[in-house]
Design a protein around this motif. Structure first.
Motif, PDB file in Angstrom:
ATOM      1  N   ARG A   1       0.846  -1.192   0.000  1.00  0.00           N
ATOM      2  CA  ARG A   1       0.000   0.000   0.000  1.00  0.00           C
ATOM      3  C   ARG A   1       0.879   1.239   0.000  1.00  0.00           C
ATOM      4  NH1 ARG A   1      -1.587   3.652   3.818  1.00  0.00           N
ATOM      5  NH2 ARG A   1      -3.698   4.549   3.657  1.00  0.00           N
ATOM      6  N   ARG A   2       0.533   2.193  -0.814  1.00  0.00           N
ATOM      7  CA  ARG A   2       1.202   3.492  -0.799  1.00  0.00           C
ATOM      8  C   ARG A   2       0.215   4.545  -0.309  1.00  0.00           C
ATOM      9  NH1 ARG A   2       4.668   3.076  -6.531  1.00  0.00           N
ATOM     10  NH2 ARG A   2       5.988   1.325  -5.826  1.00  0.00           N
ATOM     11  N   PRO A   3       0.691   5.667   0.234  1.00  0.00           N
ATOM     12  CA  PRO A   3      -0.216   6.663   0.812  1.00  0.00           C
ATOM     13  C   PRO A   3      -1.225   7.167  -0.213  1.00  0.00           C
ATOM     14  CG  PRO A   3       2.072   7.129   1.397  1.00  0.00           C
ATOM     15  CD  PRO A   3       2.112   6.038   0.371  1.00  0.00           C
ATOM     16  N   PRO A   4      -2.462   7.442   0.241  1.00  0.00           N
ATOM     17  CA  PRO A   4      -3.473   7.989  -0.680  1.00  0.00           C
ATOM     18  C   PRO A   4      -2.983   9.283  -1.315  1.00  0.00           C
ATOM     19  CG  PRO A   4      -4.448   7.393   1.439  1.00  0.00           C
ATOM     20  CD  PRO A   4      -2.959   7.301   1.617  1.00  0.00           C
ATOM     21  N   ARG A   5      -3.332   9.459  -2.561  1.00  0.00           N
ATOM     22  CA  ARG A   5      -2.953  10.688  -3.270  1.00  0.00           C
ATOM     23  C   ARG A   5      -4.106  11.691  -3.164  1.00  0.00           C
ATOM     24  NH1 ARG A   5      -0.138   8.293  -8.798  1.00  0.00           N
ATOM     25  NH2 ARG A   5       1.156   6.721  -7.757  1.00  0.00           N
ATOM     26  N   ARG A   6      -3.805  12.819  -2.608  1.00  0.00           N
ATOM     27  CA  ARG A   6      -4.840  13.830  -2.356  1.00  0.00           C
ATOM     28  C   ARG A   6      -5.451  14.310  -3.666  1.00  0.00           C
ATOM     29  NH1 ARG A   6      -3.892  19.135   1.528  1.00  0.00           N
ATOM     30  NH2 ARG A   6      -6.095  19.467   2.072  1.00  0.00           N
ATOM     31  N   TYR A   7      -6.772  14.359  -3.688  1.00  0.00           N
ATOM     32  CA  TYR A   7      -7.537  14.844  -4.842  1.00  0.00           C
ATOM     33  C   TYR A   7      -7.309  13.992  -6.099  1.00  0.00           C
ATOM     34  CZ  TYR A   7      -7.575  18.939  -1.796  1.00  0.00           C
ATOM     35  OH  TYR A   7      -7.694  19.774  -0.712  1.00  0.00           O
ATOM     36  N   GLU A   8      -6.821  12.779  -5.935  1.00  0.00           N
ATOM     37  CA  GLU A   8      -6.578  11.954  -7.123  1.00  0.00           C
ATOM     38  C   GLU A   8      -7.112  10.546  -6.883  1.00  0.00           C
ATOM     39  OE1 GLU A   8      -2.854  10.099  -9.670  1.00  0.00           O
ATOM     40  OE2 GLU A   8      -2.523  11.879  -8.435  1.00  0.00           O
ATOM     41  N   LYS A   9      -7.909  10.065  -7.822  1.00  0.00           N
ATOM     42  CA  LYS A   9      -8.431   8.711  -7.753  1.00  0.00           C
ATOM     43  C   LYS A   9      -7.677   7.829  -8.747  1.00  0.00           C
ATOM     44  CE  LYS A   9     -13.117  10.014  -6.349  1.00  0.00           C
ATOM     45  NZ  LYS A   9     -14.565   9.913  -6.666  1.00  0.00           N
ATOM     46  N   PRO A  10      -7.614   6.518  -8.486  1.00  0.00           N
ATOM     47  CA  PRO A  10      -6.925   5.635  -9.433  1.00  0.00           C
ATOM     48  C   PRO A  10      -7.622   5.656 -10.782  1.00  0.00           C
ATOM     49  CG  PRO A  10      -8.147   4.359  -7.799  1.00  0.00           C
ATOM     50  CD  PRO A  10      -8.152   5.771  -7.334  1.00  0.00           C
ATOM     51  N   PRO A  11      -6.865   5.666 -11.864  1.00  0.00           N
ATOM     52  CA  PRO A  11      -7.477   5.704 -13.200  1.00  0.00           C
ATOM     53  C   PRO A  11      -8.243   4.418 -13.490  1.00  0.00           C
ATOM     54  CG  PRO A  11      -5.112   5.302 -13.357  1.00  0.00           C
ATOM     55  CD  PRO A  11      -5.394   5.615 -11.917  1.00  0.00           C
ATOM     56  N   THR A  12      -9.244   4.531 -14.342  1.00  0.00           N
ATOM     57  CA  THR A  12     -10.010   3.361 -14.752  1.00  0.00           C
ATOM     58  C   THR A  12      -9.301   2.671 -15.915  1.00  0.00           C
ATOM     59  OG1 THR A  12     -11.339   4.708 -16.249  1.00  0.00           O
ATOM     60  CG2 THR A  12     -12.172   4.381 -14.005  1.00  0.00           C
ATOM     61  N   ALA A  13      -9.700   1.441 -16.182  1.00  0.00           N
ATOM     62  CA  ALA A  13      -9.097   0.672 -17.270  1.00  0.00           C
ATOM     63  C   ALA A  13     -10.156  -0.210 -17.899  1.00  0.00           C
ATOM     64  CB  ALA A  13      -7.949  -0.186 -16.736  1.00  0.00           C
ATOM     65  N   PRO A  14      -9.987  -0.576 -19.164  1.00  0.00           N
ATOM     66  CA  PRO A  14     -10.932  -1.519 -19.782  1.00  0.00           C
ATOM     67  C   PRO A  14     -10.781  -2.901 -19.140  1.00  0.00           C
ATOM     68  CG  PRO A  14      -9.044  -1.159 -21.204  1.00  0.00           C
ATOM     69  CD  PRO A  14      -8.909  -0.173 -20.071  1.00  0.00           C
TER      70      PRO A  14
ATOM     71  N   PRO B   1      -6.000  -7.347 -12.226  1.00  0.00           N
ATOM     72  CA  PRO B   1      -4.811  -7.229 -11.370  1.00  0.00           C
ATOM     73  C   PRO B   1      -4.143  -5.856 -11.481  1.00  0.00           C
ATOM     74  CG  PRO B   1      -4.839  -9.363 -12.440  1.00  0.00           C
ATOM     75  CD  PRO B   1      -5.957  -8.565 -13.056  1.00  0.00           C
ATOM     76  N   PHE B   2      -4.054  -5.329 -12.693  1.00  0.00           N
ATOM     77  CA  PHE B   2      -3.466  -4.010 -12.910  1.00  0.00           C
ATOM     78  C   PHE B   2      -4.248  -2.948 -12.133  1.00  0.00           C
ATOM     79  CE2 PHE B   2      -3.547  -0.084 -15.530  1.00  0.00           C
ATOM     80  CZ  PHE B   2      -2.216   0.265 -15.444  1.00  0.00           C
ATOM     81  N   THR B   3      -5.579  -3.042 -12.179  1.00  0.00           N
ATOM     82  CA  THR B   3      -6.434  -2.093 -11.466  1.00  0.00           C
ATOM     83  C   THR B   3      -6.253  -2.223  -9.954  1.00  0.00           C
ATOM     84  OG1 THR B   3      -8.054  -2.187 -13.267  1.00  0.00           O
ATOM     85  CG2 THR B   3      -8.817  -1.331 -11.132  1.00  0.00           C
ATOM     86  N   ASP B   4      -6.148  -3.474  -9.458  1.00  0.00           N
ATOM     87  CA  ASP B   4      -5.933  -3.679  -8.019  1.00  0.00           C
ATOM     88  C   ASP B   4      -4.626  -3.049  -7.558  1.00  0.00           C
ATOM     89  OD1 ASP B   4      -8.291  -5.052  -7.772  1.00  0.00           O
ATOM     90  OD2 ASP B   4      -7.383  -7.044  -7.856  1.00  0.00           O
ATOM     91  N   ILE B   5      -3.585  -3.158  -8.386  1.00  0.00           N
ATOM     92  CA  ILE B   5      -2.295  -2.557  -8.037  1.00  0.00           C
ATOM     93  C   ILE B   5      -2.421  -1.034  -7.978  1.00  0.00           C
ATOM     94  CG2 ILE B   5       0.072  -2.175  -8.851  1.00  0.00           C
ATOM     95  CD1 ILE B   5       0.006  -5.046  -9.965  1.00  0.00           C
ATOM     96  N   LEU B   6      -3.103  -0.452  -8.955  1.00  0.00           N
ATOM     97  CA  LEU B   6      -3.289   1.001  -8.947  1.00  0.00           C
ATOM     98  C   LEU B   6      -4.060   1.452  -7.702  1.00  0.00           C
ATOM     99  CD1 LEU B   6      -4.102   1.813 -12.690  1.00  0.00           C
ATOM    100  CD2 LEU B   6      -1.984   2.266 -11.438  1.00  0.00           C
ATOM    101  N   HIS B   7      -5.059   0.686  -7.299  1.00  0.00           N
ATOM    102  CA  HIS B   7      -5.808   1.029  -6.086  1.00  0.00           C
ATOM    103  C   HIS B   7      -4.896   0.955  -4.856  1.00  0.00           C
ATOM    104  CE1 HIS B   7     -10.152   1.457  -7.099  1.00  0.00           C
ATOM    105  NE2 HIS B   7      -9.749   0.899  -8.235  1.00  0.00           N
ATOM    106  N   ALA B   8      -4.030  -0.074  -4.810  1.00  0.00           N
ATOM    107  CA  ALA B   8      -3.095  -0.187  -3.673  1.00  0.00           C
ATOM    108  C   ALA B   8      -2.168   1.015  -3.625  1.00  0.00           C
ATOM    109  CB  ALA B   8      -2.288  -1.473  -3.797  1.00  0.00           C
ATOM    110  N   TRP B   9      -1.777   1.515  -4.781  1.00  0.00           N
ATOM    111  CA  TRP B   9      -0.877   2.680  -4.843  1.00  0.00           C
ATOM    112  C   TRP B   9      -1.611   3.990  -4.626  1.00  0.00           C
ATOM    113  CZ3 TRP B   9       2.433   0.975  -9.669  1.00  0.00           C
ATOM    114  CH2 TRP B   9       3.305  -0.037  -9.259  1.00  0.00           C
ATOM    115  N   HIS B  10      -2.917   3.913  -4.475  1.00  0.00           N
ATOM    116  CA  HIS B  10      -3.715   5.089  -4.103  1.00  0.00           C
ATOM    117  C   HIS B  10      -4.318   4.909  -2.705  1.00  0.00           C
ATOM    118  CE1 HIS B  10      -3.324   6.059  -8.363  1.00  0.00           C
ATOM    119  NE2 HIS B  10      -3.800   7.257  -8.114  1.00  0.00           N
ATOM    120  N   GLY B  11      -3.715   4.013  -1.897  1.00  0.00           N
ATOM    121  CA  GLY B  11      -4.108   3.888  -0.499  1.00  0.00           C
ATOM    122  C   GLY B  11      -5.088   2.788  -0.176  1.00  0.00           C
ATOM    123  N   ASP B  12      -5.486   1.966  -1.174  1.00  0.00           N
ATOM    124  CA  ASP B  12      -6.520   0.957  -0.931  1.00  0.00           C
ATOM    125  C   ASP B  12      -5.981  -0.435  -1.267  1.00  0.00           C
ATOM    126  OD1 ASP B  12      -8.897  -0.367  -0.462  1.00  0.00           O
ATOM    127  OD2 ASP B  12      -9.811   0.208  -2.374  1.00  0.00           O
TER     128      ASP B  12
END
Length: 274
Positions: free
Chosen positions: A54-67, A126-137
């Motif tokens: 997990r990385r700290p949440p990014r203020r005012y930024e949500k993880p990008p969506t993906a197909p 899996p790619f989306t899960d990693i991005l969420h982890a890097w945005h604090g989740d």
């Protein structure tokens, strides 16, 4: 994690065991740890190779969506495999080995060679899960893991840096034995590179370690360990000395081995006993 749980329950029931050990890689650490946190008594030890933290949440930024899917070509894989190696370092991945691997990679999708260029249809979950982890989740709570844990990574792994490993190590608060192992000249794809044998040795060494837990884990099996159970068990030392398995050698009490000598030689090779 539910699929993993079904497999683990089948293996334990089939072999008459109470727990087993798990090795996971990269995103695979998420379903593995989600399962382990939900079923602590079923997990003996865990090797987390190239785990995602997990990385700290990014203020005012949500993880990008993906197909839902994307096409990954052989060239995409080659670029991904070598991107973390510093420019002034010798290659750690054999092109000949990669070319052989890439044919097997294309085999995983029956339609891969019908595309131009050839590529495998790959889910982006899996790619989306990693991005969420890097945005604090992060998908699981490391504090629920009660098994010994080894975090193993390459020094050039771009998906788990020193700060990530430090956070993950500290977050496994209920794990009684923790190790953070960094292997030189390795990337996130260390298992395919020249230093893969170091990864094998570190993983086997941790899984077969004779370090003991001084305090039983909640829900852990408190019976005497069998020859099939290694590490992390709780031993009654006086009783162990009185009843040592294998000391009926040469008598009728000894059961016949279920494997042949040829199978034994194969097992030794699989354990890297040359």
């Amino acid at each position: 994690s539910e699929q993993l749980e079904a497999v683990v329950r089948f293996i334990l029931r089939w072999h008459g065991l109470s727990s087993l050990s798990i090795i996971s890689h990269s995103w695979g650490s998420m379903p593995a740890c989600l399962f382990a946190g939900r079923n602590p008594a079923m997990v003996e030890r865990m090797v987390l190779f190239g785990a995602i933290a997990r990385r700290p949440p990014r203020r005012y930024e949500k993880p990008p969506t993906a197909p839902a899917w994307r096409i990954v070509t052989v060239d995409d894989q080659w670029a991904r495999f070598i991107e973390d190696v510093p420019r002034d370092e010798q290659p750690v991945l054999s092109r000949a080995h990669f070319d052989e691997w890439s044919e097997r990679y294309l085999d995983t999708d029956p339609d891969s060679r019908s595309r131009d260029p050839a590529g495998v249809k790959t889910p982006t979950g899996p790619f989306t899960d990693i991005l969420h982890a890097w945005h604090g989740d992060l998908a699981y709570d490391p504090a629920l893991i009660q098994a010994p844990v080894a975090i193993i990574r390459g020094e050039w792994d771009g998906l788990i840096n020193d700060q990530d490993a430090r956070w993950l190590f500290d977050a496994f608060t209920a794990s009684p034995i923790r190790r953070d192992i960094k292997i030189s000249r390795g990337t996130h794809l260390l298992h395919l590179e020249t230093m893969r044998y170091a990864l094998y040795r570190e993983s086997i060494g941790f899984l077969m370690a004779d370090d003991k837990l001084s305090v039983p884990r909640p829900g852990a099996n408190r019976c005497q360990p069998t020859s099939q159970q290694r590490g992390g068990q709780f031993m009654n030392t006086p009783q162990e000395h009185k009843n040592i398995p294998g000391y009926d050698y040469g008598t009728d009490k000894v059961a016949r081995s279920p494997i042949t000598l040829d199978e034994w030689e194969t097992l030794k090779k699989s354990a890297l006993f040359s």
